[in-house]
Design a protein around this motif. Structure first.
Motif: not given
Length: 226
Positions: A83-86, A88-93
């Motif tokens: 959840g630290r930005g899209i 990084a691959g693990q952001g948003a959802t």
């Protein structure tokens, strides 16, 4: 005669060349294998590349044991920051998808849940006295209020059979009994109450009037040592 002499000289030259080349090849092989044969155990060393050590010294092969082992550099990773930005691959959802039951916060399902179909503990056959399901470990008691003890005499020994004979309680299918407090206070003194469990308020009320609470074992029915 000249032709035969020339062919003989040619053969001698070819043989000499082959001999010289073979001698040189054998000499190079002997020179290459000689140091390997003379190598001892003390000369052994591990080839540890710089990218594997990353600043730490390579462990000594001679003193390597279970106490000096360490994990390989790069094998342990820190926890992913979701959840630290899209970028990084693990952001948003955060890798849980956009919608659905498993994307919601908290626990998705309770233990034993099978998506809405009849769960296993409900598909199994049922037996009397052997409850199943999420609450199958619950201990059920027959409740005895302290106000029911007022129908006995002072100094009497009270158990469920005595209360049943005095018509203070009714028949019950439960084997365990528990004495609890009530709105009507206890007035009988010096009672010896035998039950499988007591609430703190009921125990205090009985002992305040000089009585005693004898706790019974749920399996044997014998008094439990305090």
């Amino acid at each position: 005669p000249r032709a035969s002499l020339a062919s003989m000289l040619l053969r001698l030259a070819v043989a000499a060349a082959l001999f010289v080349s073979a001698e040189g090849l054998l000499g190079s092989v002997a020179r290459a294998t000689a140091p390997a044969a003379a190598c001892s155990r003390a000369d052994l060393a591990m080839r540890v590349f710089d990218w594997k050590t990353r600043g730490s010294e390579a462990p000594a092969l001679e003193g390597l044991d279970l106490g000096s082992l360490s994990k390989s550099p790069g094998s342990a990773h820190r926890a992913a920051r979701k959840g630290r930005g899209i970028s990084a691959g693990q952001g948003a959802t955060c890798g849980f998808g956009t919608r659905g039951q498993k994307s919601r916060s908290g626990h998705s399902t309770r233990p034993g849940f099978e998506g809405g179909q009849i769960p296993l503990y409900r598909r199994l056959p049922k037996f009397v006295g052997r409850p199943t399901g999420p609450g199958h470990t619950k201990t059920e008691y027959e409740i005895i209020k302290v106000s029911a003890l007022n129908q006995l005499d002072d100094g009497a020994e009270v158990d469920y059979a005595a209360l049943l004979a005095a018509r203070a309680v009714s028949k019950s299918k439960r084997k365990l009994n528990k004495v609890v407090g009530a709105a009507d206070k206890l007035t009988v003194k010096n009672l010896k109450v035998r039950a499988h469990a007591f609430t703190s308020s009921a125990r205090a009320e009985i002992e305040a009037l000089g009585g005693s609470c004898i706790e019974l074992s749920p399996t044997t029915g014998e008094p439990v040592a305090a």
